[in-house]
Design a protein around this motif. Structure first.
Motif, short mmCIF file in Angstrom:
data_model
loop_
_atom_site.label_atom_id
_atom_site.label_comp_id
_atom_site.label_asym_id
_atom_site.label_seq_id
_atom_site.Cartn_x
_atom_site.Cartn_y
_atom_site.Cartn_z
N ALA A 167 0.83 -1.20 0.00
CA ALA A 167 0.00 0.00 0.00
C ALA A 167 0.86 1.25 0.00
O ALA A 167 0.62 2.21 -0.75
N GLN A 168 1.90 1.26 0.84
CA GLN A 168 2.79 2.42 0.92
C GLN A 168 3.65 2.54 -0.34
O GLN A 168 3.78 3.63 -0.93
N VAL A 169 4.23 1.43 -0.77
CA VAL A 169 5.11 1.45 -1.93
C VAL A 169 4.34 1.86 -3.18
O VAL A 169 4.85 2.61 -4.03
N SER A 170 3.10 1.40 -3.32
CA SER A 170 2.34 1.71 -4.52
C SER A 170 2.04 3.20 -4.64
O SER A 170 2.04 3.76 -5.74
N VAL A 171 1.80 3.87 -3.52
CA VAL A 171 1.57 5.31 -3.56
C VAL A 171 2.85 6.04 -3.93
O VAL A 171 2.85 6.95 -4.77
N ALA A 172 3.96 5.63 -3.34
CA ALA A 172 5.25 6.23 -3.70
C ALA A 172 5.57 6.00 -5.17
O ALA A 172 6.08 6.90 -5.85
N ASP A 173 5.25 4.82 -5.66
CA ASP A 173 5.50 4.50 -7.07
C ASP A 173 4.60 5.34 -7.98
O ASP A 173 5.04 5.81 -9.04
N TYR A 174 3.35 5.51 -7.60
CA TYR A 174 2.42 6.34 -8.37
C TYR A 174 2.98 7.76 -8.51
O TYR A 174 2.83 8.40 -9.55
N LEU A 175 3.61 8.25 -7.46
CA LEU A 175 4.13 9.62 -7.43
C LEU A 175 5.54 9.73 -8.00
O LEU A 175 6.18 10.78 -7.89
N GLY A 176 6.02 8.65 -8.63
CA GLY A 176 7.33 8.68 -9.27
C GLY A 176 8.49 8.69 -8.31
O GLY A 176 9.59 9.14 -8.67
N GLY A 177 8.30 8.17 -7.11
CA GLY A 177 9.34 8.23 -6.10
C GLY A 177 10.16 6.98 -5.93
O GLY A 177 11.00 6.91 -5.03
N HIS A 215 5.15 2.98 -16.13
CA HIS A 215 5.38 1.61 -15.65
C HIS A 215 4.43 1.22 -14.52
O HIS A 215 4.39 0.05 -14.12
N TYR A 216 3.71 2.19 -13.97
CA TYR A 216 3.03 2.03 -12.69
C TYR A 216 2.15 0.77 -12.60
O TYR A 216 2.24 0.02 -11.62
#
Length: 221
Positions: A167-177, A215-216
């Motif tokens: 859940a945390q990683v997916s939000v960071a990934d969505y935001l390009g982080g 890539h998300y």
């Protein structure tokens, strides 16, 4: 039916949605932007934070409390672990991602790349974004280390630690982080998460005015 007050990039809401899907609990999604501090929502949860899970007069707030409730009341797909040591490790890993990862990576990315862009219409602070990227790199190193020693984050079976982390990683990934280069173990773990039918709906959601990287939502990236 349960109603879940949440918004697309709230990682704690994503955790509850993912857990509910794994346990076969149907929920109706209610979009809630907590910074608006809507009166009706503040009555449900005076902290003004998502998620809130509601069924009639029963109102549950805080993803940790919601998660414990689901584990105690829904027999299907237990997610805490098979013994005391595994349950302790599950709770430790959940605390890591919901405390340290959230504070060091997700919070600054949400502030700079979501709130400033979509709601304030101001430029992000590049220094803050670079610091979040460095923190994300360190966390991926730790993920690699953990996953070199076991299949899932708290032991041999998929569980709540994986749900909270994803859940945390997916939000960071969505935001390009997230830079996945050089993190094969973490990438393999997250690819397995992304392929789960219970997680795919989360990857299909978008926040208006804020598209994710290409890539998300890809399973092979």
């Amino acid at each position: 039916m349960w109603q879940l007050h949440q918004f697309a990039l709230c990682p704690f809401s994503r955790k509850v949605r993912f857990q509910c899907a794994e346990k076969g609990v149907a929920v109706e999604l209610v979009v809630e932007l907590p910074w608006e501090r809507r009166d009706g929502f503040m009555e449900l949860n005076p902290t003004g934070q998502t998620p809130v899970l509601r069924d009639g007069a029963l109102v549950l707030a805080d993803s940790g409390a919601i998660g414990e409730y689901l584990e105690e009341t829904v027999d299907r797909s237990p997610l805490l672990g098979s013994g005391a040591a595994e349950r302790a490790e599950t709770r430790r890993m959940v605390a890591w991602f919901e405390g340290k990862f959230y504070a060091e990576v997700v919070v600054p990315l949400l502030g700079e790349r979501m709130f400033k862009r979509v709601f304030e219409r101001t430029a992000p602070d590049a220094k803050v974004i670079r610091a979040a990227a460095r923190a994300a790199e360190a966390h991926l190193d730790y993920l690699d280390f953990i996953l070199d020693h076991r299949r899932w984050l708290s032991g041999p079976a998929f569980g709540l630690a994986d749900i909270a982390a994803a859940a945390q990683v997916s939000v960071a990934d969505y935001l390009g982080g997230i830079d996945w280069d050089g993190h094969d173990a973490a990438r393999q773990w997250y690819s397995a998460i992304k392929s789960r039918p219970t997680f795919r709906p989360l990857l299909g959601e978008r926040m208006e005015g804020l598209p994710p990287p290409g890539h998300y939502d890809k399973l092979d990236w």
